[in-house]
Every structure is written in C-alpha cells, then in structure tokens.
Scaffold this motif. Structure first.
Motif, mmCIF file in Angstrom:
data_model
loop_
_atom_site.group_PDB
_atom_site.id
_atom_site.type_symbol
_atom_site.label_atom_id
_atom_site.label_comp_id
_atom_site.label_asym_id
_atom_site.label_seq_id
_atom_site.Cartn_x
_atom_site.Cartn_y
_atom_site.Cartn_z
ATOM 1 N N SER A 6 0.843 -1.197 0.000
ATOM 2 C CA SER A 6 0.000 0.000 0.000
ATOM 3 C C SER A 6 0.875 1.243 0.000
ATOM 4 N N TRP A 7 0.392 2.266 -0.687
ATOM 5 C CA TRP A 7 1.073 3.568 -0.675
ATOM 6 C C TRP A 7 0.022 4.652 -0.751
ATOM 7 N N SER A 8 0.246 5.750 -0.025
ATOM 8 C CA SER A 8 -0.677 6.875 -0.059
ATOM 9 C C SER A 8 0.095 8.176 0.095
ATOM 10 N N SER A 9 -0.390 9.207 -0.559
ATOM 11 C CA SER A 9 0.229 10.531 -0.451
ATOM 12 C C SER A 9 -0.245 11.279 0.788
ATOM 13 N N GLU A 10 -1.156 10.681 1.553
ATOM 14 C CA GLU A 10 -1.792 11.387 2.666
ATOM 15 C C GLU A 10 -0.788 11.881 3.702
ATOM 16 N N ARG A 17 3.683 15.721 -2.673
ATOM 17 C CA ARG A 17 2.787 14.629 -3.039
ATOM 18 C C ARG A 17 2.974 14.162 -4.476
ATOM 19 N N TRP A 21 4.253 10.503 -5.617
ATOM 20 C CA TRP A 21 3.420 9.650 -6.470
ATOM 21 C C TRP A 21 4.207 9.146 -7.674
ATOM 22 N N PHE A 43 -3.779 14.296 -4.709
ATOM 23 C CA PHE A 43 -3.588 13.118 -3.867
ATOM 24 C C PHE A 43 -3.616 11.876 -4.755
ATOM 25 N N SER A 44 -3.016 10.814 -4.281
ATOM 26 C CA SER A 44 -3.063 9.521 -4.943
ATOM 27 C C SER A 44 -2.793 8.431 -3.923
ATOM 28 N N SER A 45 -3.321 7.244 -4.198
ATOM 29 C CA SER A 45 -3.053 6.086 -3.349
ATOM 30 C C SER A 45 -3.049 4.833 -4.209
ATOM 31 N N GLU A 47 -2.935 0.325 -3.949
ATOM 32 C CA GLU A 47 -2.876 -0.977 -3.287
ATOM 33 C C GLU A 47 -2.547 -2.027 -4.341
ATOM 34 N N GLY A 61 -7.026 8.670 -7.110
ATOM 35 C CA GLY A 61 -6.288 9.919 -7.142
ATOM 36 C C GLY A 61 -7.079 11.056 -7.734
#
Length: 315
Positions: A6-10, A17, A21, A43-45, A47, A61
């Motif tokens: 998992s990766w998230s820009s949060e 960000r 990404w 933003f982007s995420s 899984e 995103g």
C-alpha cells in the motif's frame, strides 16, 4: 494470505505529493510520468497484491494525466501487459496510434513496450492487472489485436471479463483471501477470456487499420521514397500496428506499394493519350525513381516488360 503493498500521499506535505506519487509509480509499476489537472488538493493512493502470476492493483487519485514515452521505455528494466478499467468514471487512452474514450466498466489492454497516454480528467479510480508478457502471449495468439481498444463491459465476453477483473482487486478482498490453490484457476479464467476476446477483435480491427493504411497509400504511392513510417503516421497508426494489420490480411507494405505503382503504370501505358511519354517517364510518374527498378517490378507482376505491355495494349 497474499502479500499486500500500500502507498498513499496522505502522509506527505502537499508540495511533495506529486513527486512521491511519481516515485511510487516507478517503484511499484513502471517508469512513467504523472501530470496533475487541478491546481490544489493533489492526492493519490495505491494498493497492490500478488496472485500466482498476475498482480492486481487499485489506484485512486485526483484528476491527472499519466504517460509513458520512448525515453521511459528505454530506462525501464521490465515490461508487462496491463488490463485497465475504471468501474465508475470515463477516461481516455492513447496507444497503438489511436485515442479512445473508455466508458465506465470497459477495459483496455495496454502493452508497456509501446508509448501510451491516459487522461483521467474525471478522476482516477483505476483497476489494473499486471500480466507478464510471456503469460499473455501464451493465452492470446496475437495480443496486438486488443491493444488500446476498449472492450465493452456490458455485453458478451466483455461482461465476464469485467466481473473477473473487478473481483481481482485488493479492495474486493483479493489481498486478504487465502490462495487455497485457486489462484491458478482464476488466472486461467482471465487468460481464457482474453483469448476469446482477441480472436473476436482481430479480424475487424486489422481490417479497419489496413483500410486506413491502404487509403493513404493509394493517395501517395506516386511519391518516390514513400516510407511505411510516413503512411503509418498519416493513417493514425504506429509503425508496428501498420505492419501487423497488413500481415493479418496477408499483405506487406512494400509488396502492396509496388503493386499500386505497377497497376497505375499499366493504366497509363495502355492509354493512347500518354503515348508521347517515354516508358521511364511513366514509371517516374508512378513513383519509380529508377527505370530499371520499374522494369523489374513490372516484369515480376505482369510477366512482361513495360514496353511490351504498351505495344500489346496499343496495337
């Protein structure tokens, strides 16, 4: 249990960000670029989980464009096919020389060995399955038949593909479900559906691409030095797609070009009003820069020389 990445820009500052990404794309998928389509709130995420062979992924995103150019391909260390869809949002894809609008639920097969562009102007809610080159080419005789072309998710085999695709995402539980020996069966179902779709799409797509190429060739065959690359560009095809489409029809670029030129020359040689033109000039007007080359090609296709053909036609 299957592994999950998992990766998230949060957790990143706003200014970091986009860079984060891009780095995540390079690390988990491929070398490619992302360009935001809104000034603020990027933003982007991501899984990603692994089955036996294929890698399901789910990405969210802000609106953005994602592209992979020739330089990215040259820097890359690996390649794969990707089956991509957005269940709820439309998007645009450009690969194999054509730009397509992809409706929600429709899927597109992408070859990372060729440049591509994705336009997620409506937002990024992407489902993707990474599939090894050799695995896809084991199942699908000619994957190029599907590359860059939307497969409708509401009818026929496309509906079955959509169900399999959406069931294989981390968000649908693919990451937490135990394998229990089922991964190979799931992947075989996916491969079988791609095979059926490839067989159905091949003739129509190849025929359409071939028709576009032939239209350009008929308009420009008289130009000496006309190249396949020039024809492909004007027809809206990649060079690889042009050769692939012509081969599917039992043709080749060079043989087709020579046939068009010889046929045109024969038409001029058979008309009395062009009697004043030398045979070599007829050839030149039909795209042959060299008189001896013209004579050889004419003899090969008409079993006679241009001069003899003219004498017989005007007798």
């Amino acid at each position: 249990m299957r592994s999950l990445i998992s990766w998230s820009s949060e957790s990143l500052p706003d200014a970091m960000r986009l860079r984060g990404w891009r780095d995540a794309l390079h690390a988990t998928m491929l070398e490619m670029d992302a360009v935001p389509l809104q000034r603020d709130g990027f933003f982007s995420s991501l899984e990603r989980c692994t089955l036996h062979t294929v890698l399901p992924q789910q990405v969210h995103g802000a609106p953005q464009k994602i592209s992979r150019c020739a330089a990215d391909i040259a820097r890359g260390h690996r390649n794969a096919y990707y089956l991509i869809s957005q269940p709820r949002l439309p998007w645009r894809v450009m690969q194999a020389g054509a730009e397509q609008l992809v409706q929600p639920g429709d899927a597109v097969l992408i070859d990372s060995r060729e440049p591509y562009q994705f336009d997620f102007s409506a937002g990024l809610e992407c489902l993707s399955i990474e599939m090894p080159i050799e695995w896809v080419e084991h199942w699908v005789l000619a994957p190029g038949r599907l590359i860059g072309q939307p497969v409708r998710g509401d009818a026929g085999w496309g509906r079955a593909l959509r169900g399999t695709h959406e069931a294989l995402t981390p968000g649908a539980g693919a990451a937490s479900a135990p394998d229990n020996g089922c991964d190979a069966l799931i992947e075989a179902q996916l491969g079988g559906l791609l095979s059926l779709l490839g067989e159905a799409a091949g003739p129509a797509r190849a025929s359409a691409a071939n028709a576009r190429a032939l239209a350009v060739m008929r308009a420009r065959f008289m130009q000496p030095g006309l190249s396949a690359a020039e024809v492909a560009a004007e027809a809206g095809l990649s060079l690889r797609s042009l050769h692939r489409a012509m081969a599917a029809q039992g043709q080749s670029f060079l043989a087709t070009l020579m046939a068009l030129r010889v046929d045109a020359a024969a038409g001029l040689l058979a008309q009395a009003r062009w009697r004043h033109l030398a045979v070599a000039e007829i050839g030149r007007r039909c795209g042959f820069a060299d008189a001896s080359h013209f004579a050889r090609q004419f003899l090969q296709r008409r079993q006679t020389t241009p001069a003899a053909f003219r004498a017989q036609a005007l007798r």
